[in-house]
Motif scaffolding. Structure first.
Motif, PDB file in Angstrom:
ATOM      1  N   GLY A 122       1.229 -21.704  -5.039  1.00 37.36           N
ATOM      2  CA  GLY A 122       0.881 -20.608  -4.269  1.00 37.36           C
ATOM      3  C   GLY A 122      -0.113 -19.746  -4.690  1.00 37.36           C
ATOM      4  N   VAL A 123      -0.659 -18.644  -4.008  1.00 34.83           N
ATOM      5  CA  VAL A 123      -1.639 -17.645  -4.383  1.00 34.83           C
ATOM      6  C   VAL A 123      -0.773 -16.329  -3.873  1.00 34.83           C
ATOM      7  CG1 VAL A 123      -3.586 -18.888  -4.117  1.00 34.83           C
ATOM      8  CG2 VAL A 123      -2.769 -17.932  -2.077  1.00 34.83           C
ATOM      9  N   LYS A 124      -1.620 -15.246  -4.415  1.00 37.13           N
ATOM     10  CA  LYS A 124      -1.000 -13.703  -4.339  1.00 37.13           C
ATOM     11  C   LYS A 124      -0.930 -13.538  -2.648  1.00 37.13           C
ATOM     12  CE  LYS A 124      -5.783 -11.973  -4.970  1.00 37.13           C
ATOM     13  NZ  LYS A 124      -6.508 -13.461  -4.767  1.00 37.13           N
ATOM     14  N   GLU A 125      -1.799 -13.995  -1.758  1.00 32.44           N
ATOM     15  CA  GLU A 125      -1.708 -13.512  -0.468  1.00 32.44           C
ATOM     16  C   GLU A 125      -0.591 -14.082   0.440  1.00 32.44           C
ATOM     17  OE1 GLU A 125      -5.914 -13.429  -1.650  1.00 32.44           O
ATOM     18  OE2 GLU A 125      -4.317 -14.944  -1.713  1.00 32.44           O
ATOM     19  N   GLN A 126       0.398 -15.153  -0.277  1.00 34.17           N
ATOM     20  CA  GLN A 126       1.702 -15.646   0.633  1.00 34.17           C
ATOM     21  C   GLN A 126       2.752 -14.630   0.300  1.00 34.17           C
ATOM     22  OE1 GLN A 126       0.658 -19.414  -1.068  1.00 34.17           O
ATOM     23  NE2 GLN A 126      -0.268 -20.079   0.757  1.00 34.17           N
ATOM     24  N   THR A 127       3.963 -15.418   0.059  1.00 32.07           N
ATOM     25  CA  THR A 127       5.279 -14.845  -0.390  1.00 32.07           C
ATOM     26  C   THR A 127       5.152 -13.575  -1.412  1.00 32.07           C
ATOM     27  OG1 THR A 127       7.350 -15.290  -0.619  1.00 32.07           O
ATOM     28  CG2 THR A 127       5.972 -16.521  -1.952  1.00 32.07           C
ATOM     29  N   ALA A 128       4.057 -13.743  -2.340  1.00 34.94           N
ATOM     30  CA  ALA A 128       4.166 -12.696  -3.327  1.00 34.94           C
ATOM     31  C   ALA A 128       3.676 -11.347  -2.863  1.00 34.94           C
ATOM     32  CB  ALA A 128       3.233 -13.135  -4.549  1.00 34.94           C
ATOM     33  N   SER A 129       2.765 -11.383  -1.818  1.00 38.31           N
ATOM     34  CA  SER A 129       2.306 -10.221  -1.250  1.00 38.31           C
ATOM     35  C   SER A 129       3.423  -9.698  -0.283  1.00 38.31           C
ATOM     36  CB  SER A 129       1.206 -10.542  -0.558  1.00 38.31           C
ATOM     37  OG  SER A 129       0.082 -10.397  -1.316  1.00 38.31           O
ATOM     38  N   THR A 130       4.285 -10.626   0.416  1.00 40.53           N
ATOM     39  CA  THR A 130       5.177 -10.117   1.333  1.00 40.53           C
ATOM     40  C   THR A 130       6.215  -9.271   0.524  1.00 40.53           C
ATOM     41  OG1 THR A 130       5.306 -12.286   2.653  1.00 40.53           O
ATOM     42  CG2 THR A 130       7.319 -11.147   2.536  1.00 40.53           C
ATOM     43  N   TYR A 131       6.692  -9.605  -0.594  1.00 36.88           N
ATOM     44  CA  TYR A 131       7.707  -8.914  -1.698  1.00 36.88           C
ATOM     45  C   TYR A 131       6.942  -7.997  -2.166  1.00 36.88           C
ATOM     46  CZ  TYR A 131      11.148 -11.952  -0.429  1.00 36.88           C
ATOM     47  OH  TYR A 131      12.280 -12.872   0.234  1.00 36.88           O
ATOM     48  N   ALA A 132       5.516  -7.970  -2.769  1.00 34.67           N
ATOM     49  CA  ALA A 132       4.864  -6.857  -3.215  1.00 34.67           C
ATOM     50  C   ALA A 132       4.993  -5.516  -2.117  1.00 34.67           C
ATOM     51  CB  ALA A 132       3.645  -7.120  -3.700  1.00 34.67           C
ATOM     52  N   THR A 133       4.751  -5.829  -0.874  1.00 32.41           N
ATOM     53  CA  THR A 133       4.729  -4.958  -0.119  1.00 32.41           C
ATOM     54  C   THR A 133       6.287  -4.060   0.306  1.00 32.41           C
ATOM     55  OG1 THR A 133       3.088  -6.136   1.481  1.00 32.41           O
ATOM     56  CG2 THR A 133       4.364  -4.441   2.669  1.00 32.41           C
ATOM     57  N   LYS A 134       7.272  -5.020   0.143  1.00 30.02           N
ATOM     58  CA  LYS A 134       8.553  -4.288   0.261  1.00 30.02           C
ATOM     59  C   LYS A 134       8.788  -3.284  -0.978  1.00 30.02           C
ATOM     60  CE  LYS A 134      10.178  -6.393   3.737  1.00 30.02           C
ATOM     61  NZ  LYS A 134      10.215  -5.692   4.937  1.00 30.02           N
ATOM     62  N   PHE A 135       8.259  -3.619  -2.198  1.00 24.64           N
ATOM     63  CA  PHE A 135       8.359  -2.874  -3.297  1.00 24.64           C
ATOM     64  C   PHE A 135       7.537  -1.694  -3.203  1.00 24.64           C
ATOM     65  CE2 PHE A 135       9.160  -7.057  -5.723  1.00 24.64           C
ATOM     66  CZ  PHE A 135      10.620  -6.839  -5.535  1.00 24.64           C
ATOM     67  N   ALA A 136       6.313  -1.848  -2.902  1.00 21.11           N
ATOM     68  CA  ALA A 136       5.352  -0.600  -2.392  1.00 21.11           C
ATOM     69  C   ALA A 136       6.133   0.471  -1.472  1.00 21.11           C
ATOM     70  CB  ALA A 136       4.178  -1.008  -2.129  1.00 21.11           C
ATOM     71  N   GLU A 137       6.606  -0.307  -0.417  1.00 15.97           N
ATOM     72  CA  GLU A 137       7.265   0.899   0.739  1.00 15.97           C
ATOM     73  C   GLU A 137       8.353   1.258   0.082  1.00 15.97           C
ATOM     74  OE1 GLU A 137       6.113  -2.320   4.522  1.00 15.97           O
ATOM     75  OE2 GLU A 137       8.213  -2.424   3.894  1.00 15.97           O
ATOM     76  N   ALA A 138       9.008   0.912  -0.926  1.00  9.62           N
ATOM     77  CA  ALA A 138      10.114   1.727  -1.592  1.00  9.62           C
ATOM     78  C   ALA A 138       9.512   2.722  -2.858  1.00  9.62           C
ATOM     79  CB  ALA A 138      11.094   0.429  -2.446  1.00  9.62           C
ATOM     80  N   GLY A 139       8.316   2.735  -3.013  1.00  6.28           N
ATOM     81  CA  GLY A 139       7.999   3.933  -3.917  1.00  6.28           C
ATOM     82  C   GLY A 139       7.631   3.144  -5.208  1.00  6.28           C
ATOM     83  N   PHE A 140       7.532   1.701  -5.138  1.00  7.77           N
ATOM     84  CA  PHE A 140       6.942   1.284  -6.434  1.00  7.77           C
ATOM     85  C   PHE A 140       5.367   1.011  -6.425  1.00  7.77           C
ATOM     86  CE2 PHE A 140      11.284   0.145  -6.547  1.00  7.77           C
ATOM     87  CZ  PHE A 140      11.981   0.230  -7.708  1.00  7.77           C
ATOM     88  N   VAL A 141       4.605   0.899  -7.591  1.00  7.58           N
ATOM     89  CA  VAL A 141       3.372   0.282  -7.574  1.00  7.58           C
ATOM     90  C   VAL A 141       3.535  -1.324  -7.886  1.00  7.58           C
ATOM     91  CG1 VAL A 141       1.296   0.015  -8.928  1.00  7.58           C
ATOM     92  CG2 VAL A 141       2.006   2.314  -8.294  1.00  7.58           C
ATOM     93  N   ALA A 142       3.119  -2.252  -7.097  1.00  5.28           N
ATOM     94  CA  ALA A 142       3.324  -3.648  -7.194  1.00  5.28           C
ATOM     95  C   ALA A 142       1.989  -4.386  -7.519  1.00  5.28           C
ATOM     96  CB  ALA A 142       4.195  -3.969  -6.312  1.00  5.28           C
ATOM     97  N   ILE A 143       2.091  -5.413  -8.309  1.00  2.00           N
ATOM     98  CA  ILE A 143       0.811  -6.198  -8.236  1.00  2.00           C
ATOM     99  C   ILE A 143       1.332  -7.680  -7.981  1.00  2.00           C
ATOM    100  CG2 ILE A 143       0.940  -6.066 -10.882  1.00  2.00           C
ATOM    101  CD1 ILE A 143      -2.009  -6.507 -10.935  1.00  2.00           C
ATOM    102  N   ALA A 144       0.682  -8.324  -7.128  1.00  5.56           N
ATOM    103  CA  ALA A 144       0.348  -9.604  -6.846  1.00  5.56           C
ATOM    104  C   ALA A 144      -0.784 -10.223  -7.295  1.00  5.56           C
ATOM    105  CB  ALA A 144       0.718 -10.020  -5.515  1.00  5.56           C
TER     106      ALA A 144
END
Length: 306
Positions: A45-67
């Motif tokens: 895989g690559v960062k634009e796929q499911t990793a970004s899906t979950y990174a988005t969820k973390f950021a929406e909850a107040g975290f800084v996330a990095i894929a």
């Protein structure tokens, strides 16, 4: 939520430039300190796929996330291309932590790691080795070494994987002599090649517009088996995996046993296993109802443990 594309030198190998996406929470302020989560993509895989899906969820909850893209893969540099060396994959996670720890808006004492599929196994292995990781989550977790030794459904014995080691040795010999050592698909190349609904979903995810990405060809070099076959993502988990862990797996996942294995083996005093009823392995990647259920478990886990 906003995102920033980043590139930086890998602290474990200065010849490699890592490519990533930082996901910033709403109303982000660089003068504040934020907890961070490193999100690691599946094998192939690559960062634009499911990793970004979950990174988005973390950021929406107040975290800084990095894929990010693994070394030798995606938009990260490194030769040979498509190398899947599990030890380097785990070191990549520590290299990401090296990078984000120096960012002024990251609380270096509140860093977590999460991964999907093999990325889950790599994240758990990174937590065993690197205790800057304070909490770790695995989604549809795969111990990639066990997968190659024992099969998706744990149907084979370790010794049955000897032909794979011989294949890898042959591939390396060919490459050393200047010829092509070959590559192997992570997912079926054609729908009709899929032996199960789960693997048909893998074909669809990586080979069709569902999630296909130009930087994700979905192959690994055959030589990678030299390291993969003997690798154990859970090595010494019974002694050194002491951080809180959250494991999430579909009830219909053929490799559910790998999630149950790390849940049993981990020394963590705080460890949780959540079963998503009705979901297979791939469906936790992007099917909205299953992503929402997974997020409803893993986001509060990190909020409580970082």
């Amino acid at each position: 939520m906003t995102t920033r594309k980043i590139n930086f030198k890998n602290s474990n190998n200065g010849n490699i430039t890592m490519a990533g996406i930082i996901f910033l929470p709403k109303e982000f302020n660089e003068t504040n300190k934020y907890p961070a989560i490193v999100v690691t993509h599946p094998g192939g895989g690559v960062k634009e796929q499911t990793a970004s899906t979950y990174a988005t969820k973390f950021a929406e909850a107040g975290f800084v996330a990095i894929a990010y893209d693994a070394s030798y893969q995606g938009e990260s540099t490194g030769e040979p291309r498509l190398l899947e060396n599990p030890y380097i994959r785990v070191e990549d996670i520590s290299a990401i932590i090296d990078y984000i720890s120096a960012l002024p808006y990251i609380d270096e004492n509140r860093i977590g790691a999460a991964g999907i599929c093999a990325g889950g196994g790599y994240s758990l292995n990174a937590a065993i080795n690197d205790h800057r990781i304070k909490a770790v989550g695995g989604i549809s977790t795969v111990n990639i070494g066990a997968m190659y030794r024992n099969g998706w459904g744990n149907e084979a014995k370790d010794a049955d994987a000897m032909p794979l080691l011989m294949m890898a040795a042959d591939a390396r010999a060919k490459e050393a002599q200047g010829t092509d050592g070959g590559k192997l698909p992570f997912a079926p190349e054609k729908k009709e090649d899929a032996p199960s609904k789960e693997m048909e979903d893998a074909w669809e995810y990586y080979r069709t517009p569902r999630a296909m990405c130009s930087t994700s060809p979905g192959y690994l070099l055959s030589r990678s088996l030299t390291q993969l076959v003997t690798y154990d993502a859970y090595n010494y988990a019974d002694a050194f995996l002491t951080q809180p862990i959250q494991i999430i797996v579909g009830s219909e996942s053929g490799c559910r046993w790998m999630s149950e294995d790390i849940y049993t083996r981990a020394a963590s005093a705080v460890k949780n296993l959540h079963i998503v009823n009705g979901a297979n392995h791939m469906e936790l990647y992007d099917i909205p109802q299953y992503v929402e259920e997974t997020a409803s478990i893993i986001v509060p886990f990190f909020q409580n443990n970082l």
